[in-house]
Motif scaffolding. Structure first.
Motif, mmCIF file in Angstrom:
data_model
loop_
_atom_site.group_PDB
_atom_site.id
_atom_site.type_symbol
_atom_site.label_atom_id
_atom_site.label_comp_id
_atom_site.label_asym_id
_atom_site.label_seq_id
_atom_site.Cartn_x
_atom_site.Cartn_y
_atom_site.Cartn_z
ATOM 1 N N ASP A 52 0.834 -1.205 0.000
ATOM 2 C CA ASP A 52 0.000 0.000 0.000
ATOM 3 C C ASP A 52 0.868 1.254 0.000
ATOM 4 O O ASP A 52 0.601 2.208 -0.725
ATOM 5 N N MET A 53 1.921 1.251 0.822
ATOM 6 C CA MET A 53 2.824 2.406 0.880
ATOM 7 C C MET A 53 3.552 2.582 -0.449
ATOM 8 O O MET A 53 3.741 3.704 -0.914
ATOM 9 N N GLY A 54 3.938 1.479 -1.072
ATOM 10 C CA GLY A 54 4.601 1.548 -2.373
ATOM 11 C C GLY A 54 3.688 2.124 -3.435
ATOM 12 O O GLY A 54 4.122 2.918 -4.280
ATOM 13 N N MET A 55 2.418 1.732 -3.400
ATOM 14 C CA MET A 55 1.453 2.260 -4.368
ATOM 15 C C MET A 55 1.205 3.752 -4.127
ATOM 16 O O MET A 55 1.112 4.532 -5.073
ATOM 17 N N LYS A 56 1.107 4.157 -2.852
ATOM 18 C CA LYS A 56 0.905 5.574 -2.536
ATOM 19 C C LYS A 56 2.104 6.401 -2.976
ATOM 20 O O LYS A 56 1.950 7.496 -3.509
ATOM 21 N N MET B 231 8.654 24.278 -10.834
ATOM 22 C CA MET B 231 9.144 23.026 -11.399
ATOM 23 C C MET B 231 10.227 22.415 -10.501
ATOM 24 O O MET B 231 10.222 21.210 -10.247
ATOM 25 N N ILE B 232 11.126 23.233 -9.990
ATOM 26 C CA ILE B 232 12.195 22.734 -9.121
ATOM 27 C C ILE B 232 11.599 22.166 -7.828
ATOM 28 O O ILE B 232 12.010 21.092 -7.366
ATOM 29 N N TYR B 233 10.624 22.856 -7.239
ATOM 30 C CA TYR B 233 9.993 22.335 -6.021
ATOM 31 C C TYR B 233 9.367 20.963 -6.284
ATOM 32 O O TYR B 233 9.586 20.012 -5.520
ATOM 33 N N PHE B 234 8.595 20.839 -7.354
ATOM 34 C CA PHE B 234 7.931 19.564 -7.632
ATOM 35 C C PHE B 234 8.931 18.477 -8.010
ATOM 36 O O PHE B 234 8.715 17.307 -7.704
ATOM 37 N N ALA B 235 10.041 18.851 -8.643
ATOM 38 C CA ALA B 235 11.100 17.867 -8.920
ATOM 39 C C ALA B 235 11.700 17.360 -7.609
ATOM 40 O O ALA B 235 11.986 16.160 -7.477
ATOM 41 N N SER C 277 2.147 9.282 -5.784
ATOM 42 C CA SER C 277 2.689 10.612 -5.492
ATOM 43 C C SER C 277 3.744 11.011 -6.513
ATOM 44 O O SER C 277 3.767 12.149 -6.992
ATOM 45 N N LYS C 278 4.622 10.087 -6.863
ATOM 46 C CA LYS C 278 5.666 10.383 -7.850
ATOM 47 C C LYS C 278 5.056 10.727 -9.210
ATOM 48 O O LYS C 278 5.545 11.629 -9.896
ATOM 49 N N ILE C 279 3.995 10.035 -9.571
ATOM 50 C CA ILE C 279 3.327 10.325 -10.847
ATOM 51 C C ILE C 279 2.689 11.712 -10.801
ATOM 52 O O ILE C 279 2.802 12.497 -11.749
ATOM 53 N N LEU D 200 12.007 13.236 -3.274
ATOM 54 C CA LEU D 200 11.908 13.146 -1.815
ATOM 55 C C LEU D 200 10.478 12.884 -1.357
ATOM 56 O O LEU D 200 10.002 13.492 -0.402
ATOM 57 N N THR D 201 9.814 11.974 -2.036
ATOM 58 C CA THR D 201 8.401 11.717 -1.766
ATOM 59 C C THR D 201 8.139 11.372 -0.298
ATOM 60 O O THR D 201 7.127 11.780 0.259
ATOM 61 N N ARG D 202 9.028 10.630 0.310
ATOM 62 C CA ARG D 202 8.819 10.194 1.706
ATOM 63 C C ARG D 202 9.241 11.232 2.739
ATOM 64 O O ARG D 202 8.992 11.057 3.923
ATOM 65 N N GLN D 203 9.882 12.280 2.298
ATOM 66 C CA GLN D 203 10.382 13.301 3.221
ATOM 67 C C GLN D 203 9.321 14.375 3.457
ATOM 68 O O GLN D 203 8.409 14.545 2.652
ATOM 69 N N PRO D 204 9.463 15.125 4.538
ATOM 70 C CA PRO D 204 8.497 16.206 4.804
ATOM 71 C C PRO D 204 8.530 17.274 3.700
ATOM 72 O O PRO D 204 9.564 17.500 3.070
#
Length: 147
Positions: free
Chosen positions: A14-18, A63-67, A22-24, A72-76
């Motif tokens: 589930d975490m991998g799918m989330k 763009m830089i923020y979203f990159a 998020s990355k997409i 860093l999807t798992r980071q705050p």
């Protein structure tokens, strides 16, 4: 010994799918900001003068923020906020250095888009606006955690 998926394995899936979702989403935001930013440069003469002057740099910072969020999807979110500000400010301050080799890179289309041409204080404000806007949008659009 249990045979079959454990509840912990299901949680990991589930975490991998989330994370993948998020990355997409963040990758789509990067692409959208890139298209809009390039569009603001190409069609700048059709925009109001204020937007034509500032929008490209604001969208570059978005763009830089979203990159950063893609990486860093798992980071705050605050970590991406800080990292993207440091990156954008670093690129801008690097423009104070005008060595022959880096100016050769800046003379290319891609190099000019990434590294810029010359230092402008106003760009620091534009980057801050773009990153803070993206951060606020990200916080607002995040799913609320259920208790």
């Amino acid at each position: 010994m249990l045979i079959g998926p454990s509840s912990n394995n299901t949680y990991d899936q589930d975490m991998g799918m989330k994370e993948m979702r998020s990355k997409i989403i963040y990758s789509t935001a990067v692409l959208l900001a890139m298209i809009m930013g390039l569009g603001s440069r190409v069609f700048g003469k059709h925009l109001p003068p204020f937007a034509a002057s500032h929008l490209g740099d604001v969208l570059w910072a978005c763009m830089i923020y979203f990159a950063c969020r893609v990486l860093l999807t798992r980071q705050p979110l605050s970590q991406s906020l800080l990292l993207s500000l440091c990156f954008c400010f670093g690129i801008e301050f690097s423009q104070l250095y005008q060595g022959e080799w880096i100016n050769g890179l800046r003379a290319t289309r891609v190099g000019g888009l990434i590294l810029g041409k010359g230092f402008l204080w106003i760009d620091l404000l534009r980057y801050t606006v773009g990153i803070v806007f993206s951060y606020a949008l990200d916080r607002f659009c995040r799913p609320k955690k259920s208790s």
